[in-house]
Scaffold this motif. Structure first.
Motif: not given
Length: 71
Positions: A14-16, A50-59
């Motif tokens: 989600r951008p912004g 984009t940046a995302m929380p590590l929890s999203d990356l791990n999912r």
């Protein structure tokens, strides 16, 4: 240090405060910090990041939507 990976499934960000956008399938570079991951890619002549929380990356990794390159 960036890690190479491949988007092979549906990965969105989600951008912004905008609508969800999909990262195109193909190669990405992933750089992680203590709290987030930054994904960067090239789609034709356009570059995206984009940046995302590590929890999203791990999912996404657990679902197989992102596969890490072997070292």
């Amino acid at each position: 240090m960036a890690q190479h990976a491949t988007i092979v499934g549906k990965v969105e960000f989600r951008p912004g405060e905008g609508a969800l956008m999909r990262i195109p399938q193909g190669p990405v570079e992933i750089a992680t910090s203590r709290s987030e991951a930054t994904l960067s890619w090239v789609d034709g002549e356009a570059h995206g990041a984009t940046a995302m929380p590590l929890s999203d990356l791990n999912r996404y990794l657990a679902k197989g939507a992102i596969t890490l390159a072997r070292s």
